[in-house]
Write a protein that holds these residues in place. Structure first.
Motif, short mmCIF file in Angstrom:
data_model
loop_
_atom_site.label_atom_id
_atom_site.label_comp_id
_atom_site.label_asym_id
_atom_site.label_seq_id
_atom_site.Cartn_x
_atom_site.Cartn_y
_atom_site.Cartn_z
N ASN A 25 0.88 -1.18 0.00
CA ASN A 25 0.00 0.00 0.00
C ASN A 25 0.91 1.22 0.00
O ASN A 25 1.02 1.95 0.97
N VAL A 26 1.59 1.45 -1.10
CA VAL A 26 2.66 2.44 -1.18
C VAL A 26 2.18 3.86 -0.90
O VAL A 26 2.92 4.67 -0.37
N ASN A 27 0.93 4.16 -1.20
CA ASN A 27 0.48 5.54 -0.97
C ASN A 27 0.15 5.81 0.51
O ASN A 27 -0.23 6.92 0.85
N ALA A 28 0.32 4.82 1.38
CA ALA A 28 0.21 5.05 2.82
C ALA A 28 1.58 5.37 3.42
O ALA A 28 1.69 5.55 4.63
N TYR A 29 2.60 5.48 2.58
CA TYR A 29 3.97 5.72 3.04
C TYR A 29 4.06 7.03 3.84
O TYR A 29 3.54 8.06 3.43
N HIS A 30 4.72 6.95 4.96
CA HIS A 30 5.07 8.12 5.76
C HIS A 30 6.45 7.86 6.35
O HIS A 30 6.58 7.09 7.30
N GLY A 31 7.45 8.46 5.75
CA GLY A 31 8.81 8.29 6.23
C GLY A 31 9.27 9.50 7.01
O GLY A 31 8.51 10.44 7.24
N GLU A 32 10.51 9.49 7.38
CA GLU A 32 11.09 10.60 8.13
C GLU A 32 11.85 11.50 7.17
O GLU A 32 12.75 11.06 6.47
N THR A 61 1.68 -0.56 -5.37
CA THR A 61 0.25 -0.61 -5.51
C THR A 61 -0.34 0.38 -4.53
O THR A 61 0.05 0.41 -3.38
N SER A 62 -1.28 1.17 -4.98
CA SER A 62 -1.93 2.14 -4.10
C SER A 62 -3.26 1.56 -3.62
O SER A 62 -3.75 0.58 -4.14
N HIS A 63 -3.82 2.20 -2.62
CA HIS A 63 -5.09 1.75 -2.05
C HIS A 63 -6.08 2.90 -2.10
O HIS A 63 -5.72 4.04 -1.80
N PRO A 64 -7.32 2.63 -2.47
CA PRO A 64 -8.31 3.71 -2.56
C PRO A 64 -8.44 4.53 -1.27
O PRO A 64 -8.59 5.74 -1.32
N ARG A 65 -8.31 3.88 -0.12
CA ARG A 65 -8.47 4.58 1.16
C ARG A 65 -7.42 5.68 1.34
O ARG A 65 -7.69 6.70 1.96
N ASP A 66 -6.22 5.47 0.81
CA ASP A 66 -5.13 6.42 0.98
C ASP A 66 -4.89 7.29 -0.24
O ASP A 66 -3.87 7.96 -0.33
N THR A 67 -5.81 7.27 -1.17
CA THR A 67 -5.72 8.14 -2.35
C THR A 67 -6.44 9.43 -2.02
O THR A 67 -7.64 9.45 -1.76
N ASP A 68 -5.67 10.51 -1.99
CA ASP A 68 -6.25 11.80 -1.62
C ASP A 68 -5.86 12.86 -2.65
O ASP A 68 -5.15 12.58 -3.62
N ASP A 69 -6.32 14.07 -2.44
CA ASP A 69 -6.05 15.14 -3.39
C ASP A 69 -4.56 15.43 -3.50
O ASP A 69 -4.08 15.81 -4.57
N LEU A 87 -4.88 1.64 -9.40
CA LEU A 87 -5.77 1.68 -8.25
C LEU A 87 -6.68 0.46 -8.30
O LEU A 87 -7.65 0.42 -9.04
N PRO A 88 -6.35 -0.58 -7.52
CA PRO A 88 -7.20 -1.76 -7.53
C PRO A 88 -8.55 -1.46 -6.87
O PRO A 88 -8.62 -0.73 -5.90
N VAL A 89 -9.59 -2.01 -7.43
CA VAL A 89 -10.92 -1.83 -6.86
C VAL A 89 -11.59 -3.19 -6.70
O VAL A 89 -11.24 -4.15 -7.38
#
Length: 131
Positions: A25-32, A61-69, A87-89
Motif C-alpha cells: 500500500n505504497v500511498n500510505a507511506y510516511h517516512g522521516e 500498488t496504491s489503495h483507494p483509502r489512501d488516495t487523496d487530493d 488503483l485496484p478496486v
C-alpha cells in the motif's frame, strides 16, 4: 526516507533514469524527512524528482483509502511522475464496501469526472512540427 533517497542517488549516478516505488500500500507511506518530520509519498516523489538524472518515477500498488487530493495533485504537478495510476478496486457497491470495511465507499461518476478533470487530464499536445 534518507536511505531511499541515498540509494536512488547512487543509482542515478550509475545511469539509472527511472525508479519504481513498490509496496503493498505504497500511498500510505510516511517516512522521516531529513529536517522537517514526516514525509508523505507525494513529498518523497518530489524529492526523488529533484535528484539529478532521474527522469521518470512510477509507483504501485496504491489503495483507494489512501488516495487523496495530495496524491492526485502530484500526478498533475510532478513532471517526472509517469501518467499511470494503478488503483485496484473490488466492487462498485457502497453497500458491499460498507459490509467489508466501513471506511471505503464506491466512487460515483461525479467523483471520477472530478478526478479526471482536475488532476489526470493530460496537457494539450504541442502544435504540429514543421520540418
Amino acid at each position: 526516507a534518507s536511505k531511499i533517497l541515498q540509494e536512488i542517488g547512487v543509482l542515478a549516478q550509475a545511469g539509472v533514469r527511472e525508479v519504481s516505488l513498490l509496496g503493498q500500500n505504497v500511498n500510505a507511506y510516511h517516512g522521516e524527512a531529513a529536517h522537517s518530520g514526516a514525509l508523505t509519498l507525494e513529498a518523497l516523489m518530489e524529492e526523488i524528482a529533484s535528484i539529478n538524472g532521474i527522469e521518470r518515477i512510477r509507483y504501485m500498488t496504491s489503495h483507494p483509502r489512501d488516495t487523496d487530493d495530495e496524491l492526485l495533485r502530484a500526478h498533475r504537478d510532478n513532471a517526472a511522475l509517469m501518467p499511470y495510476f494503478h488503483l485496484p478496486v473490488q466492487s462498485g457497491s457502497t453497500r458491499v464496501l460498507d459490509a467489508i470495511r466501513g471506511a471505503l465507499r464506491a466512487l460515483s461518476t461525479e467523483d471520477m469526472d472530478r478526478i479526471l478533470a482536475e488532476y489526470l487530464t493530460p496537457p494539450s499536445p504541442p502544435g504540429p512540427r514543421t520540418p
